[in-house]
Design an enzyme around this catalytic site. Sequence first.
Site, PDB file in Angstrom:
ATOM      1  N   CYS A  10      -9.353  11.018 -43.579  1.00  0.00           N
ATOM      2  CA  CYS A  10     -10.445   9.968 -42.849  1.00  0.00           C
ATOM      3  C   CYS A  10     -10.825   8.745 -42.860  1.00  0.00           C
ATOM      4  O   CYS A  10      -9.704   8.263 -43.507  1.00  0.00           O
ATOM      5  CB  CYS A  10     -11.910  10.805 -42.449  1.00  0.00           C
ATOM      6  SG  CYS A  10     -13.021  10.754 -44.206  1.00  0.00           S
ATOM      7  N   ASN A  13     -13.704   8.282 -46.256  1.00  0.00           N
ATOM      8  CA  ASN A  13     -13.771   9.935 -47.372  1.00  0.00           C
ATOM      9  C   ASN A  13     -15.093   9.857 -47.418  1.00  0.00           C
ATOM     10  O   ASN A  13     -14.862  10.712 -48.916  1.00  0.00           O
ATOM     11  CB  ASN A  13     -12.906   9.186 -48.578  1.00  0.00           C
ATOM     12  CG  ASN A  13     -12.517  10.386 -49.184  1.00  0.00           C
ATOM     13  OD1 ASN A  13     -12.362  10.879 -50.698  1.00  0.00           O
ATOM     14  ND2 ASN A  13     -12.213  11.728 -48.663  1.00  0.00           N
ATOM     15  N   CYS A  15     -17.603  11.341 -45.238  1.00  0.00           N
ATOM     16  CA  CYS A  15     -18.114  12.455 -43.818  1.00  0.00           C
ATOM     17  C   CYS A  15     -16.656  13.200 -43.674  1.00  0.00           C
ATOM     18  O   CYS A  15     -17.127  13.950 -44.581  1.00  0.00           O
ATOM     19  CB  CYS A  15     -17.991  11.559 -43.302  1.00  0.00           C
ATOM     20  SG  CYS A  15     -19.911  10.471 -43.475  1.00  0.00           S
ATOM     21  N   ARG A  16     -15.553  13.097 -42.462  1.00  0.00           N
ATOM     22  CA  ARG A  16     -14.724  14.414 -42.353  1.00  0.00           C
ATOM     23  C   ARG A  16     -14.069  14.840 -43.396  1.00  0.00           C
ATOM     24  O   ARG A  16     -14.030  15.771 -43.399  1.00  0.00           O
ATOM     25  CB  ARG A  16     -14.351  13.629 -40.976  1.00  0.00           C
ATOM     26  CG  ARG A  16     -15.562  12.733 -39.748  1.00  0.00           C
ATOM     27  CD  ARG A  16     -15.233  12.114 -38.527  1.00  0.00           C
ATOM     28  NE  ARG A  16     -14.395  10.565 -39.338  1.00  0.00           N
ATOM     29  CZ  ARG A  16     -13.679   9.955 -38.663  1.00  0.00           C
ATOM     30  NH1 ARG A  16     -13.015  10.262 -37.779  1.00  0.00           N
ATOM     31  NH2 ARG A  16     -13.676   9.092 -39.758  1.00  0.00           N
ATOM     32  N   SER A  17     -13.301  13.961 -43.621  1.00  0.00           N
ATOM     33  CA  SER A  17     -12.703  14.717 -44.754  1.00  0.00           C
ATOM     34  C   SER A  17     -14.031  14.929 -45.571  1.00  0.00           C
ATOM     35  O   SER A  17     -12.504  16.255 -46.450  1.00  0.00           O
ATOM     36  CB  SER A  17     -11.466  13.378 -44.889  1.00  0.00           C
ATOM     37  OG  SER A  17     -11.827  12.143 -46.007  1.00  0.00           O
ATOM     38  N   ASP A 127     -16.081  10.827 -34.967  1.00  0.00           N
ATOM     39  CA  ASP A 127     -16.426  10.126 -36.721  1.00  0.00           C
ATOM     40  C   ASP A 127     -18.313   9.901 -36.740  1.00  0.00           C
ATOM     41  O   ASP A 127     -18.896   9.699 -35.335  1.00  0.00           O
ATOM     42  CB  ASP A 127     -16.775   8.342 -36.946  1.00  0.00           C
ATOM     43  CG  ASP A 127     -16.526   7.515 -38.178  1.00  0.00           C
ATOM     44  OD1 ASP A 127     -17.689   8.062 -38.822  1.00  0.00           O
ATOM     45  OD2 ASP A 127     -16.234   6.661 -38.457  1.00  0.00           O
TER      46      ASP A 127
HETATM   47  P1  4NP Z   1     -15.587   9.158 -42.446  1.00  0.00           P
HETATM   48  O1  4NP Z   1     -17.381   8.274 -41.938  1.00  0.00           O
HETATM   49  O2  4NP Z   1     -14.486   8.398 -42.374  1.00  0.00           O
HETATM   50  O3  4NP Z   1     -15.660  10.598 -41.952  1.00  0.00           O
HETATM   51  O4  4NP Z   1     -15.827   9.331 -44.047  1.00  0.00           O
HETATM   52  C1  4NP Z   1     -16.955   6.961 -41.607  1.00  0.00           C
HETATM   53  C2  4NP Z   1     -17.858   6.895 -43.168  1.00  0.00           C
HETATM   54  C3  4NP Z   1     -17.908   5.305 -43.703  1.00  0.00           C
HETATM   55  C4  4NP Z   1     -17.402   4.481 -42.925  1.00  0.00           C
HETATM   56  C5  4NP Z   1     -16.807   4.366 -41.272  1.00  0.00           C
HETATM   57  C6  4NP Z   1     -16.671   5.750 -40.913  1.00  0.00           C
HETATM   58  N1  4NP Z   1     -18.101   3.172 -43.161  1.00  0.00           N
HETATM   59  O5  4NP Z   1     -17.181   2.103 -42.488  1.00  0.00           O
HETATM   60  O6  4NP Z   1     -18.049   2.508 -43.803  1.00  0.00           O
END
Ligand code: 4NP
Length: 155
Positions: A10, A13, A15-17, A127
């Site tokens: 994602c 790294n 939340c989703r992945s 997201d």
């Molecule tokens: P992820 O979520 O891609 O599912 O881990 C996010 C976590 C942090 C950010 C964006 C998406 N960020 O912009 O910091």
Amino acid sequence: MSTHRILFVCLGNICRSPMAEGVFSHVAAEAGHAETFIVESAGTGAWHIGNPPDPRAVAAARARGIDLSAQRARQVHVKDFEAFDLVLAMDGSNHADLLQMAPEGHAHKVRLFLDHLPQSGGREVPDPYYGGDDGFEVVLDLIEAGSRTLLARLT
Ligand code: 4NP
């Protein structure tokens, strides 16, 4: 049975992945296939390198009996395209970034994770970072469905 090496990707790294890594490992182990898979996760972005998953992701997964607390965020590396058989993107933006990075001959490994769900061409794992806790439940439901379908395809 041959080993499958899967990298879930994602943006951050956190939340989703990490949830996909934890959920897929959990459903594979439940089905008696823990030894068949090498599963990791990574982010296209560098902001959270070394950090544990978002506390909301850890709590939502824990409520389903899945422990993400030992995971630490890392960034996707070009060597990952050789080290893994499948590089599964959570959304179209991750997918496009991964295709940009993929060395020649490895682009076929890059897929949208939910393309493994029936009738889900182009479907994304949204997201949840900027939303509320309920976003994590929706995401976990999608990831669980995607993981079960992927497991069935590979075993
Ligand atoms: P992820 O979520 O891609 O599912 O881990 C996010 C976590 C942090 C950010 C964006 C998406 N960020 O912009 O910091």
